[in-house]
Every structure is written in C-alpha cells, then in structure tokens.
Design a protein around this motif. Sequence first.
Motif: not given
Length: 190
Positions: A109-117, A119-120, A154-162
């Motif tokens: 449940x790590x919803x931190x968008x910084x972490x998701x970004x 990763x992307x 494309x898949x990676x770019x579409x998942x999160x902000x980069x």
Amino acid sequence: MGKVDNKALKKEILTDGILNWSVSKFYLRKFLLNKHIIFDENKVVGEDLFFVNSVVNNADNILYIPEIAYVYLNSDATGISRNIKYPSQVLTDTYEVYRLRLNISRILNVSDTQIQTKFSNEAIDNIYAIYKDWVVNGANISKELRNRLVYIAKEIKSNEKIELKEYIKYFIIRDNRSKIVKIINFIGNK
C-alpha cells in the motif's frame, strides 16, 4: 544485530539498492529447499531482486548483521555485453523488474506517487540504456524486438508521470532516433 520486520524489509527492497542483491546474505539451505526458492538462472537482469523477494516473502525471521560480507565490483562492460548477447531476454527481464517493483509497492500500500514515478523513470532509463547499447554497438535487432521495445516503453510511460529527461528518451526510442543516440553517446564520451 537484530531481527528485521519483513514488511519494513520489503519497503527497503523498493529502493533498488544493495538489499536487492542476493550476495552478502546468508541463507539456510534447508529453508530454500523447503520453500522451493531457487535462483532463476534463466534471467539475465533482476535475478537477484526476484530471489531476494521470494526469500523475504517466505521468511518468518530475518536477522540483520551490520558487517561487510562481500565486495562486488561492477563493470559497465558486463551490462553492455549482456544487452547485445541476450537482447530479448534483457528487455523482458527489465520490464518484469519494473512490474515486480510496482507490485511490491501495491502489496505494501505504498501509494507515494514519487516512488511510482521513480520506478517509471528508472525503467525508462533502463530501456533507453538497452536501446543505446544496441544502437552504439550495431546490434542486429529484429523488427519484432524493436516493436516490443517501443511497446514496453509506451507501457511504462503510460503508467505514471515521468520526468522530462525520460520523456525525451521515450521519444528517441519510439521514433527510432538512432543518430541522436550516437551523438549523445559521442558527446558523453568526451
């Protein structure tokens, strides 16, 4: 020295640091056999992360000993050679590492968008490095593999902000701008 909480350890695995490496850790052979944990020798990228993730998922107790137990010398030549020798597997494994890291963050449940970004961004950087190695070293890449590269980017770019730098790398990959890659590589080697 002390016991480490598995959930806390999982969060550390997400940082993509030394904890992801299977070396400098000691495992009970009996534990690995009982839990059917093996080191996947078919992977050429991320094999350590998948192994350590399996260990952490299955371990009741993990003991941390703050001692240097292993020294690893990294070489860029190893990664370049791997990218040229096993292009399809490198691409597949790199994408699977990205997906595993996202999955670990969801489970925790790590919803931190910084972490998701993060990763992307790292995944786009890794995909670009693969593409760069192919271009700079004149690898003979099939149209099918090239299309898969673009699809994954494309898949990676579409998942999160980069970040902007990764957008530029994405567009270089998407539009197959090999001349730009060669110029960037040339300037980077000066």
